[in-house]
Design an enzyme around this catalytic site. Structure first.
Site, short mmCIF file in Angstrom:
data_model
loop_
_atom_site.label_atom_id
_atom_site.label_comp_id
_atom_site.label_asym_id
_atom_site.label_seq_id
_atom_site.Cartn_x
_atom_site.Cartn_y
_atom_site.Cartn_z
N VAL A 293 0.83 -1.20 0.00
CA VAL A 293 0.00 0.00 0.00
C VAL A 293 0.87 1.26 0.00
O VAL A 293 0.56 2.26 -0.65
CB VAL A 293 -0.96 -0.02 1.20
CG1 VAL A 293 -1.72 1.28 1.29
CG2 VAL A 293 -1.92 -1.18 1.07
N GLU A 298 -1.29 5.06 -6.40
CA GLU A 298 -2.63 4.85 -6.95
C GLU A 298 -3.28 6.08 -7.60
O GLU A 298 -3.98 5.97 -8.57
CB GLU A 298 -3.57 4.26 -5.89
CG GLU A 298 -3.58 4.95 -4.55
CD GLU A 298 -2.39 4.55 -3.68
OE1 GLU A 298 -2.23 5.16 -2.63
OE2 GLU A 298 -1.60 3.67 -4.06
N ASP A 340 3.68 30.02 -41.34
CA ASP A 340 3.27 30.88 -42.45
C ASP A 340 3.62 32.31 -42.10
O ASP A 340 3.84 32.62 -40.95
CB ASP A 340 1.74 30.90 -42.55
CG ASP A 340 1.17 29.62 -43.05
OD1 ASP A 340 1.87 28.93 -43.77
OD2 ASP A 340 0.00 29.35 -42.70
N ASN A 713 5.58 8.03 -0.30
CA ASN A 713 5.65 6.57 -0.39
C ASN A 713 6.92 6.06 0.30
O ASN A 713 6.90 5.07 1.03
CB ASN A 713 5.69 6.11 -1.84
CG ASN A 713 4.32 6.20 -2.48
OD1 ASN A 713 3.33 6.50 -1.79
ND2 ASN A 713 4.24 5.97 -3.77
#
Ligand code: ATP
Length: 925
Positions: A293, A298, A340, A713
């Protein structure tokens, strides 16, 4: 005009209208060549409804929603929940289920938002057509077309409804959307034999969903919206391109790899923990779930989609309407822009300033499209008159007199033609006068021929009025009008005119030649006039020199390109001298300009061309759309990411081939807009640069939020590592990991996606195509720098609580009870406090946070408020505190926590400072 019984088109079918003669079709539809009255059109609109197709049915919302609950990560979580349940931990099982639900709903909401942003953009793209109503031509929205309307069809227009042709001059349409066949199909007005024929095989009809490739036509509408052939083929309707963009694909890969790695780690740690570390299987399992987890990013993919959508919205505010999300990221990597000149670098508001004819040089005064002005020297009006009359007879544009809504003269059509009409009006050649010479046939302009002819009837005789690039007309002229007389066009005169032409062109004036030819055969039908034949043996009348001022924003935009190391190359249909003079004026090139003409390109081999492009100062003049395509390919071969602008029908291949096709929203054709990735609402070159700035910012923002998410994390994983290595109580529970990942982190991460471009975004070279979103320095900064700092915050909080309770190193630590709960709460709050500092730190990887301006991204402050609010709720709301295993903190705890973001920011400021001083080029990762 009121028609009670309009034949219901859907019932009678197209074959019915193909059989009718034009007049018959008109009368059956209750229409006249002058068009409907406004009142009648309104009435019919109520009767038939808007001319738009119902939206393509996508998968229903519940299918879309359910997809968010069955992807790889969700399945893992389901398995985790089931295992927790079986292992006798229903609370954890419930928490995981809630996480799945919250996560799924959130992703669904983000996708929905992104889609809404895209739809809102589609509505912004102007879809207008020219119709004749109340006897005058007007532009209206395609949705307002009703049966009986007279459509005016010109090159490049998308046909908005099914209609019976009333007039067709060399009209050819692209019906590939209906037939799959890309060759243009000719159209005519003759009533057709319809046996066995349907749809596009009926040659006197035009259909919604097709477009005009060339020529001119007028047609009366017999079916709109769902009653059209196109409406019948529902699956062909504007199906959205749902492929993932390269960045989305990359992120999806990252997510999958990280997920697999996380699961691998989880399993490994489970085995090591139980077999070597002596954990009970249930502890080992908890541990594995924690690792998984903590590591699975996620929220990443939906956050990316939303960041792209927000980028698209910001670009729309800067007049660049992006049609595909993936275009945003490609824009940021653009290294070359082929642009252009007319209308993109210049205003495309032309004024004829000088005229050269029959040996005399004239000047014309006046402002804008106003028809007041004087031709000097006076006394030679008849010579100028013939030239301007001929040129004006070769125009499709219209001048619109001042009215209550528009106080100045305005125009419909090509600005250059409007300038001709204005100049003609200044010598008394008004529209009414011009109308006395009936128009017989038009040989429309095309950018390869670079000329255009309209044959009129003058004194019972067909006369070809020709205008075009002077060089093109001179080679086709055998005679010249000189002081009222016609003479053979000899070499000396050609050279004189060329010298006059060049002198004016060097001043940046745009030049146009005018010629005339009296034709002999009278009764030819439109199709029988052969272009090459009509446009030969001409009598050269003279030159028109017009001013088309550069757009004021362009020099700054070009300077920005230079700083951002984006090469800009002018590819124009105009002549080299004019183009080079304009380029000089706007500061486009540094050093001497090397003009290469389209003709030269034709005689250049591929290796030679690649070599020519080594020179950054090349300018391509007298280029056709085919040359543009070749240049796009050549630059791509050199490894460049190419953006190209275009407006004509023939520009479509180059627009499609380029990495970024940019079409003009105002003066571009529908076909070019269809082919492009981006449409510029204001036709302005400067808007491309703004879009590139946003494109770069989006990529950087994605990297910012990835850094932010990966940092936590890493911080979440450390407590588990410590748990197994040092046999301490688990400092952060799985529920608390979930609380950070899917609770407190989410909103600030999205807010990072909304960061405005940094001030130095355009001071760097373009990103390399090979560059990965997750490069080594990003990973180090996220995992080893921020991640470790935050982990340290968590541990300090954790051990501090124990030490306040009397614990000293070497003593056993309780793994339950109030002290434990309080200690894990401090780990959680420590990491969240670190993330608060981190979200500000991540706003730039090199610039000081003090320079970024706190209020420039209000979302961010809101995001942090939500983050802190959630933390407080988890600690102080009893049911949540119970679920997340937290306990109320004291004042001194909060004081400690309040210092953490500052500590992180100070450390990061020192790092940024060192990076900036030691290696300025590495300032960014
Ligand atoms: P750019 O490619 O930068 O937009 P451009 O308008 O000059 O420049 P084209 O539209 O390809 O490019 O036109 C090429 C040339 O053809 C012009 O320079 C002009 O001499 C001639 N031309 C353009 N429009 C017309 C027209 N409506 N009738 C006759 N000749 C035209």
């Amino acid at each position: 005009m009121h028609v009670a019984h309009l034949p219901p088109a859907a019932k009678v079918g197209s074959a019915y209208w193909a059989q009718c003669a034009p007049e018959e079709a008109l009368s059956k539809l209750g229409a006249t060549p002058d068009g409907l009255s406004t009142d009648e059109a309104t009435r019919r609109l109520q009767l038939h409804g808007f001319n738009s197709l119902p939206h393509v049915a996508k998968s229903p919302w519940y299918v879309e929603l359910s997809k968010n609950f069955i992807h790889l990560f969700a399945l893992l979580l389901w398995a985790g929940a089931a295992l927790s349940w079986v292992a006798g931990m229903p609370q954890l099982a419930w928490a995981i289920v809630i996480v799945i639900i919250v996560n799924g709903l959130f992703s669904f909401w983000q996708e929905f938002q992104a889609e809404r942003a895209a739809e809102a953009l589609a509505a912004l793209l102007p879809h207008q057509v020219t119709v004749r109503r109340d006897g005058t031509e007007q532009r209206i929205s395609t949705t307002e077309i009703v049966p009986g309307d007279i459509l005016i069809l010109t090159e490049g227009e998308a046909i908005p409804a099914d209609a019976r042709l009333l007039k067709a001059e060399r009209l050819r349409i692209d019906a590939s959307s209906l037939t799959g066949e890309s060759r243009p199909v000719p159209r005519s007005i003759e009533s057709a034999e319809t046996s066995g024929k349907t749809g596009i095989l009926l040659p006197n009809l035009v259909f919604a969903g097709t477009s005009v490739v060339s020529g001119y036509g007028e047609a009366v509408v017999f079916a709109t919206a769902a009653a059209t052939e196109f409406g019948h083929i529902a699956q062909l309707t504007q199906a959205q391109d749902e492929r993932l963009s390269p960045l989305q694909q990359e992120l999806q890969k990252v997510t999958t790899v990280v997920t697999i790695l996380a699961v691998g780690f989880g399993v490994l740690f489970f085995l090591v923990g139980t077999l070597v570390g002596g954990l009970r299987p249930i502890e080992g399992f908890l541990f594995a779930v924690g690792i998984i987890v903590a590591n699975v990013p996620e929220g990443l993919l939906p956050t990316l989609t939303l960041a792209l959508a927000l980028g698209v919205r910001r670009m729309a505010q800067r007049n660049a309407l992006v049609k595909r999300l993936s275009a945003v990221e490609t824009l940021g990597a653009t290294t070359v822009i082929l642009t252009d000149k007319t209308g993109t670098l210049t205003e495309n508001e032309m004024t004829i300033r000088e005229v050269w004819t029959g040996g005399t040089h004239f000047t014309i005064s006046g402002v804008g499209y106003g028809i007041e002005g004087v031709v000097e020297p006076s006394g030679h009006e008849s010579t100028v008159l013939e030239l301007l009359r001929t040129a004006a007879l070769c125009c499709d544009a219209r001048l619109v007199p001042p009215s209550a809504e528009r106080p100045h003269w305005s125009i419909i059509g090509d600005p250059m033609e409007a300038a001709i009409l204005v100049a003609a009006a200044k010598v008394g050649m008004t529209e009414e006068k011009l109308a006395t010479w009936p128009r017989l046939v038009e040989l429309p302009f095309d950018s390869t021929r670079k000329r255009m002819t309209i044959i009129h009837q003058v004194d019972g005789q067909p006369v070809a009025c020709v205008k075009g690039a002077p060089s093109e007309l001179m080679v086709r002229s055998s005679k010249i009008r000189w002081n009222g007389a016609t003479r053979p066009f000899d070499e000396a005169q050609r050279q004189t005119i060329q010298a006059i032409h060049d002198t004016m062109a060097r001043r940046g004036l745009r030049l146009l030649g005018v010629a005339i030819r009296e034709l002999t055969s009278v009764n030819q039908s439109a199709e029988e006039w052969q272009v090459e034949e009509v446009e030969s043996d001409l009598t050269f009348l003279g030159l028109l020199a017009m001013e088309d001022p550069p757009r004021p924003e362009v020099p700054a935009a070009l300077a920005a390109c230079r700083e951002a190391q984006i090469q800009v190359v002018m590819v124009t249909g105009d002549n080299g001298l004019t183009a080079a003079a304009i380029a000089q004026e706007i500061g486009m090139y540094q050093g001497e300009v090397q003009v290469i003409t389209g003709d030269q390109l034709d005689h250049t081999s591929k290796p030679e061309l690649l070599h020519l492009l080594d020179n950054p100062n090349v300018l391509i003049a007298r280029a056709t759309p085919e040359h543009k395509l070749r240049l796009v390919e050549a630059f791509q071969q050199r490894g460049e990411v190419v953006a190209v602008t275009g407006d004509g029908v023939n520009d479509a291949p180059a627009l499609k081939r380029a990495d970024i096709g940019v079409a003009m929203g105002m003066n571009g054709t529908d076909v070019a807009r269809e082919a492009a990735d981006i449409v510029l609402a204001d036709d302005n070159f400067a808007s491309i640069i703004e879009a590139i700035r946003e494109g770069r910012a989006v990529y950087e923002n994605v990297r910012k939020f990835v850094t932010y998410i990966f940092a936590s994390n890493s911080a979440e994983m450390m407590p588990f590592v410590a748990f197994i290595l040092f046999r301490i109580p688990l400092p952060l529970t799985i529920m608390q990991v979930l609380a950070i990942d899917i609770g407190t982190d989410l909103v600030p991460a999205i807010a990072l996606g909304a960061e405005p471009p940094e001030s130095d975004t355009m001071h760097r070279p373009p990103r390399s195509r090979q560059e990965r979103l997750l490069n080594i320095s990003t990973l180090i900064r996220a995992y080893l720098w921020f991640g470790m700092i935050e982990a340290a915050f968590g541990f300090v909080g954790f051990f501090w609580v124990y030490s306040l309770a009397g614990w000293r190193p070497g003593m056993p630590m309780e793994n339950s009870g109030l002290v434990y709960t309080l200690a894990t709460t401090m780990t959680l709050a420590g990491i969240v406090a670190g993330q608060v500092g981190n979200v500000f730190a991540c706003r730039s990887s090199s610039q000081s946070v003090l320079k970024l301006g706190l209020l420039r991204n209000r979302f961010l402050l809101g995001g942090v408020a939500v983050e802190l609010g959630l933390l407080l709720a988890m600690i102080y709301l009893p049911p949540l505190a119970h679920v997340f295993g937290t306990a109320p903190l004291s004042g001194s705890h909060w004081l400690f926590l309040a210092a953490l973001p500052v500590v992180l920011l100070v450390l990061e400021e020192i790092r940024k400072f060192l990076v900036r001083t030691i290696s300025p080029s590495q300032g960014r990762n």
